[in-house]
Scaffold this motif. Sequence first.
Motif, PDB file in Angstrom:
ATOM      1  N   GLY A 268      18.677  46.635  -4.270  1.00  0.00           N
ATOM      2  CA  GLY A 268      19.667  46.783  -5.326  1.00  0.00           C
ATOM      3  C   GLY A 268      20.190  45.446  -5.806  1.00  0.00           C
ATOM      4  N   SER A 269      20.446  44.539  -4.877  1.00  0.00           N
ATOM      5  CA  SER A 269      20.961  43.226  -5.273  1.00  0.00           C
ATOM      6  C   SER A 269      19.866  42.391  -5.936  1.00  0.00           C
ATOM      7  CB  SER A 269      21.564  42.496  -4.078  1.00  0.00           C
ATOM      8  OG  SER A 269      20.600  42.267  -3.062  1.00  0.00           O
ATOM      9  N   ALA A 270      18.601  42.581  -5.522  1.00  0.00           N
ATOM     10  CA  ALA A 270      17.501  41.905  -6.220  1.00  0.00           C
ATOM     11  C   ALA A 270      17.387  42.408  -7.655  1.00  0.00           C
ATOM     12  CB  ALA A 270      16.188  42.122  -5.462  1.00  0.00           C
ATOM     13  N   ALA A 271      17.590  43.727  -7.832  1.00  0.00           N
ATOM     14  CA  ALA A 271      17.598  44.289  -9.176  1.00  0.00           C
ATOM     15  C   ALA A 271      18.749  43.724 -10.003  1.00  0.00           C
ATOM     16  CB  ALA A 271      17.690  45.812  -9.105  1.00  0.00           C
ATOM     17  N   ALA A 272      19.904  43.570  -9.360  1.00  0.00           N
ATOM     18  CA  ALA A 272      21.054  42.983 -10.046  1.00  0.00           C
ATOM     19  C   ALA A 272      20.741  41.572 -10.522  1.00  0.00           C
ATOM     20  CB  ALA A 272      22.271  42.979  -9.122  1.00  0.00           C
ATOM     21  N   ALA A 273      20.138  40.778  -9.650  1.00  0.00           N
ATOM     22  CA  ALA A 273      19.791  39.404 -10.019  1.00  0.00           C
ATOM     23  C   ALA A 273      18.813  39.391 -11.193  1.00  0.00           C
ATOM     24  CB  ALA A 273      19.196  38.678  -8.822  1.00  0.00           C
ATOM     25  N   ARG A 274      17.838  40.307 -11.174  1.00  0.00           N
ATOM     26  CA  ARG A 274      16.884  40.378 -12.287  1.00  0.00           C
ATOM     27  C   ARG A 274      17.587  40.779 -13.582  1.00  0.00           C
ATOM     28  NH1 ARG A 274      13.404  44.498 -14.539  1.00  0.00           N
ATOM     29  NH2 ARG A 274      11.811  43.434 -15.763  1.00  0.00           N
ATOM     30  N   GLY A 275      18.617  41.587 -13.489  1.00  0.00           N
ATOM     31  CA  GLY A 275      19.365  41.988 -14.667  1.00  0.00           C
ATOM     32  C   GLY A 275      20.380  40.974 -15.154  1.00  0.00           C
ATOM     33  N   GLY A 276      20.560  39.887 -14.391  1.00  0.00           N
ATOM     34  CA  GLY A 276      21.503  38.847 -14.791  1.00  0.00           C
ATOM     35  C   GLY A 276      22.876  38.964 -14.174  1.00  0.00           C
TER      36      GLY A 276
ATOM     37  N   ILE B  25      20.556  47.617   0.005  1.00  0.00           N
ATOM     38  CA  ILE B  25      21.359  46.507  -0.504  1.00  0.00           C
ATOM     39  C   ILE B  25      20.442  45.380  -0.963  1.00  0.00           C
ATOM     40  CG2 ILE B  25      23.080  44.772   0.109  1.00  0.00           C
ATOM     41  CD1 ILE B  25      24.113  46.920   2.196  1.00  0.00           C
ATOM     42  N   ALA B  26      19.364  45.156  -0.220  1.00  0.00           N
ATOM     43  CA  ALA B  26      18.421  44.092  -0.592  1.00  0.00           C
ATOM     44  C   ALA B  26      17.748  44.385  -1.925  1.00  0.00           C
ATOM     45  CB  ALA B  26      17.372  43.911   0.505  1.00  0.00           C
TER      46      ALA B  26
END
Length: 422
Positions: free
Chosen positions: A74-82, A71-72
């Motif tokens: 994946g959510s960091a990747a989400a933040a990087r993707g906007g 989750i950490a």
Amino acid sequence: MQLIKNAKVLIAGKLVQRDVLIAGQKIAQVAENITSAEAEVFEANGAFLTNGLVDVHVHFREPGFEYKETIATGSAAAARGGFTTVVAMPNLNPVPDNATRVTSQVALNEANGVVHVAQYGAISAGLTEQTISDIAGMSAAGAVAFSNDGKGVQTADTMLQAMQAAARVNKPLVAHLEDDSLLHGGVMNAGDTAQSLGLPGITGLAESAQLARDLVIAQATGVHYHVAHISTKTSVNLVRIAKSQGVRVTAEVSPHHLLLADTDIKGDNALFKMNPPLRSEEDRQAVLAGLLDGTIDMVATDHAPHGTDEKAQSFMSAPFGITGIETSFQLLYTHLVKSGVMTLETLIQRMLDAPVAAFGLQAPTQIAAGQTADLVLFDLAARDTIAEADFKSLGKNTPFVGWSVYGRTVATWVDGDIVYQP
């Protein structure tokens, strides 16, 4: 307090300069020129500011498969993707298929996610049983929608009962369309490319036949029925007809089905293996047309990370799925907006407004005083080459590595705090 200076925001389809003042978790003021002695200034330098994007189809793999993703990460990747809000699928171990497990998963998402991570409940136990789960209980426990993603619901009676239960709690029933009897061991789209590579194919009927069944049941039950990762021309036409007849149906398409076709697969490279598979160029054009005319409501990434060794296997043995949450906006901005296929306003509508409206999510869709400060700043002029080394996700499994793209994420805010900056 934070003051975002000299950002460009979309107003009536045009990019106009605005300053945005953030106080705590909320936007306090939006104006052409704001001054504040107390606020820390973030200079946007003319970059594009929008509310954070929303993805209703991600796989964060925790618990059970943390070597693929957490989750950490994946959510960091989400933040990087906007992205500032995502909805996580239930193919986990244990599967969140009852109220107790959903409660536990919601708490885990909240504890470990740097963006808002909402949760699906499973339609049936283990994603495969014919008896449906306690959908009312899972709804009360915090599930925002229900799906057996990764597995098609094989019997019409199971789908009928699931739709009836989802309709009673007024939450979306989300279908991974896959008729097992039509798969025949296929690993890519049935067609000339599969034949030339000597690989067994998956006919589009595996998707569209089950979709036709489900649309009839959806019409009878009045449920909000949502089609995951639509991929064929026939499926798009079925959704278009159903909408014209008043069926409460929405649909999503993944970036890879908009940008790639099976003819792009040049060899036994499992980075191109996903489910549903890359279809024909005719299908690709059809899903793109469906997204443009609104038949397909939204983009969802189907972010599906796997271990490097897993995807290094052959097409026959590697798992289905590619990552996507870090690359989706840049790819679609570059190949759809910069190329003139669609407007930036339409892309944001398909990646933000539509998923929020369809799933009843709490994510903000306006940059205005009083709104939650879930924001992302994109430098639309910045050119990048997609590189594994830049990924926040544990999964590096994407065929888009090496592609040239525009629209770099400069910063992402969640509840007023910066959660990503390069």
